[in-house]
Design an enzyme around this catalytic site. Structure first.
Site, short mmCIF file in Angstrom:
data_model
loop_
_atom_site.label_atom_id
_atom_site.label_comp_id
_atom_site.label_asym_id
_atom_site.label_seq_id
_atom_site.Cartn_x
_atom_site.Cartn_y
_atom_site.Cartn_z
N CYS A 119 0.86 -1.71 -0.32
CA CYS A 119 0.11 -0.44 0.00
C CYS A 119 0.65 1.59 0.14
O CYS A 119 0.01 2.16 -0.26
CB CYS A 119 -1.11 -0.25 1.03
SG CYS A 119 -2.21 -1.35 1.13
N HIS A 252 -2.39 7.70 4.51
CA HIS A 252 -2.87 5.91 4.28
C HIS A 252 -3.91 6.17 4.56
O HIS A 252 -4.70 6.41 6.00
CB HIS A 252 -1.69 4.97 4.25
CG HIS A 252 -2.20 3.23 3.92
ND1 HIS A 252 -2.95 4.07 2.22
CD2 HIS A 252 -2.62 2.92 4.22
CE1 HIS A 252 -3.33 2.58 1.91
NE2 HIS A 252 -3.03 2.02 2.99
N ASN A 282 -9.72 0.76 2.00
CA ASN A 282 -8.59 0.74 2.07
C ASN A 282 -8.15 0.22 0.68
O ASN A 282 -8.34 -0.46 -0.27
CB ASN A 282 -7.33 -0.22 2.75
CG ASN A 282 -5.89 0.09 2.58
OD1 ASN A 282 -5.26 0.65 1.55
ND2 ASN A 282 -5.17 -0.24 3.80
C1 LIG Z 1 -8.96 -5.97 11.21
C2 LIG Z 1 -8.83 -4.73 12.57
C3 LIG Z 1 -10.37 -3.99 11.53
C4 LIG Z 1 -9.68 -5.63 13.47
O1 LIG Z 1 -10.40 -4.69 14.47
P1 LIG Z 1 -9.63 -5.13 16.43
O2 LIG Z 1 -10.34 -4.96 16.81
O3 LIG Z 1 -8.16 -5.34 15.40
O4 LIG Z 1 -10.43 -7.10 15.88
P2 LIG Z 1 -9.83 -7.90 16.40
O5 LIG Z 1 -8.92 -8.88 15.62
O6 LIG Z 1 -9.74 -8.07 17.63
O7 LIG Z 1 -11.58 -8.96 16.31
C5 LIG Z 1 -12.26 -9.34 17.15
C6 LIG Z 1 -13.50 -10.19 16.84
O8 LIG Z 1 -14.21 -9.28 15.65
C7 LIG Z 1 -13.97 -10.17 14.77
N1 LIG Z 1 -14.39 -10.16 13.41
C8 LIG Z 1 -12.93 -10.16 12.96
N2 LIG Z 1 -13.45 -8.93 11.63
C9 LIG Z 1 -14.71 -9.03 11.67
C10 LIG Z 1 -16.05 -8.48 10.50
N3 LIG Z 1 -15.60 -8.04 9.46
N4 LIG Z 1 -17.34 -8.21 11.21
C11 LIG Z 1 -17.89 -8.72 12.59
N5 LIG Z 1 -16.48 -9.25 13.41
C12 LIG Z 1 -14.98 -9.21 12.98
C13 LIG Z 1 -12.77 -11.38 15.15
O9 LIG Z 1 -12.74 -12.49 14.40
C14 LIG Z 1 -12.44 -11.66 16.70
O10 LIG Z 1 -13.54 -11.49 17.70
P3 LIG Z 1 -13.07 -12.80 18.29
O11 LIG Z 1 -13.28 -11.87 19.63
O12 LIG Z 1 -14.56 -13.74 18.75
O13 LIG Z 1 -12.17 -13.82 18.39
C15 LIG Z 1 -7.96 -3.77 12.69
O14 LIG Z 1 -7.17 -5.20 13.62
C16 LIG Z 1 -7.22 -3.30 11.80
O15 LIG Z 1 -7.54 -2.46 10.79
N6 LIG Z 1 -5.82 -3.48 11.07
C17 LIG Z 1 -5.15 -2.84 10.33
C18 LIG Z 1 -5.97 -3.56 9.49
C19 LIG Z 1 -4.83 -2.83 8.29
O16 LIG Z 1 -5.30 -1.37 7.94
N7 LIG Z 1 -4.35 -3.77 6.82
C20 LIG Z 1 -3.65 -2.85 5.97
C21 LIG Z 1 -2.55 -2.14 5.77
S1 LIG Z 1 -2.34 -0.99 4.24
#
Ligand SMILES: CC(C)(COP(=O)(O)OP(=O)(O)OC[C@H]1O[C@@H](n2cnc3c(N)ncnc32)[C@H](O)[C@@H]1OP(=O)(O)O)[C@@H](O)C(=O)NCCC(=O)NCCS
Length: 330
Positions: A119, A252, A282
């Site tokens: 990205c 970003h 994104n």
């Molecule tokens: C992916 C992201 C949004 C997840 O948010 P988070 O607050 O960290 O959530 P978690 O990973 O702790 O997951 C929390 C719960 O939500 C669930 N979950 C994940 N995706 C889900 C979705 N789309 N809908 C509903 N629930 C979801 C998980 O399974 C987890 O459940 P559990 O507690 O029963 O295991 C966050 O980690 C993020 O934005 N990371 C950066 C990703 C990124 O920017 N990537 C590209 C970079 S260029």
């Protein structure tokens, strides 16, 4: 790496974007995977994203974006001698999308190549173009950042599916009479590569033939919140500027919470921060130019203003640039 070609003024003189027509809302996604509008908005700030049709490939978005950037700069494809397309989703590995684009734009004498930096690709692309322009190898460059990540997502994986969208942006870069880029800071940390990767997409063979984006969201979140701050501070210090000097901050667009964290840590007022992740998700290498174009369309990007951009992504990679905006400054 960090630095600048002291005294050489290279700026952005044209800007264009293109996103697919198809809007995919969170509610529609909730019919495909087990998710909800509430979860996606609360955890990411994303409300909808654009998704390419089956027939649309990267060059179908890159071409209109590039044409708009050329028009904006008041030049044609024939005036371009360097064409970089930053992407992880080229039409195909070769011919490169940049070579296809050069042909479509009539940039016959241009050096053309694709650039892979996750990205962060657009930030790497403008840094490379800057270096070649400042060194006198190129006279006028076109840099496209764009991705159609929808093509490489696992549409059964809710943890990645909800985050990404498709889109492309393009800039014309050339010597300018005033303003221009003050400096860049770029980096990569392959040790974190396993947190955001596309197995089976290259020459390394895997038992599992599936090739989809895989991500450890929590690790990428930690990385993103760290580098958005450290890279911005590094480029500001290198250029002898402070956060208070920044007029427009273009981070970003991965997740509203990551942006909010960076804004709070850096101490940049929210009013100076460009956010459009709610509408596009994104878009990978399309993210920064799409945000720049939105800022300009909203009347928030003016001649002489100091713009701070920071990208981050797979690699793991990051990159910042500081530029004094030149509106028609040639
Ligand atoms: C992916 C992201 C949004 C997840 O948010 P988070 O607050 O960290 O959530 P978690 O990973 O702790 O997951 C929390 C719960 O939500 C669930 N979950 C994940 N995706 C889900 C979705 N789309 N809908 C509903 N629930 C979801 C998980 O399974 C987890 O459940 P559990 O507690 O029963 O295991 C966050 O980690 C993020 O934005 N990371 C950066 C990703 C990124 O920017 N990537 C590209 C970079 S260029």
């Amino acid at each position: 790496m960090i630095g600048s070609a002291n005294g050489v003024r290279i700026g952005i003189t044209g800007l264009g974007t293109c996103v697919p027509e198809r809007v995919l809302t969170n509610d529609e996604l909730a019919t495909i995977v087990d998710t909800s509008d509430e979860w996606i908005v609360e955890r990411t700030g994303i409300r909808e994203r654009r998704i390419a049709s089956d027939e649309e490939a990267l060059s179908d978005l890159a071409l209109p974006a590039a044409e708009e950037a050329l028009r904006d700069a008041g030049v044609t494809g024939a005036d371009i001698d360097l064409l970089i397309v930053a992407t992880v989703t080229p039409d195909m590995m070769f011919p490169t999308t940049s070579a296809l684009l050069a042909e479509q734009l009539g940039a016959e004498d241009a050096a053309a190549y694709d650039l892979l930096a996750g990205c962060t690709g657009f930030m790497y692309g403008i840094a490379q173009a800057y270096g070649m322009l400042a060194g006198g190898l190129s006279k006028r460059a076109l840099v496209v950042g764009g991705d159609v990540l929808s093509k490489i997502l696992d549409w059964r994986d809710r943890s990645t599916l909800v985050l990404f969208g498709d889109g492309a942006g393009a800039v014309v870069m050339e010597p300018v009479g005033r303003g221009g880029f003050l400096g860049f800071e770029l980096g990569a940390d392959g040790a974190g590569g396993e947190y955001l990767w596309l197995p089976g997409s290259g020459s390394r063979k895997f038992d599992d033939p599936e090739s989809f984006v895989k991500m450890n969201g929590r690790e990428v979140f930690k990385f993103a919140t760290r580098v958005l701050v450290s890279s911005a501070n590094a480029v500001l210090e290198e250029c002898g500027r402070t956060v208070d000097d920044v007029d427009v901050y273009v981070p970003h667009q991965a997740n509203r919470r990551i942006i909010d964290h960076a804004v709070a840590k850096l101490g940049i007022p929210e009013a100076k921060t460009v956010v459009n992740v709610d509408r596009y998700g994104n878009t990978s290498s399309g993210s920064i130019p799409l945000a720049l174009a939105d800022a300009r369309a909203d009347g928030r990007l003016h001649d002489g203003e100091l713009v701070l951009m920071t990208g981050m992504g797979a690699g793991l990679t990051w990159g910042s640039a500081l530029v004094e905006w030149t509106e028609r400054g040639r």
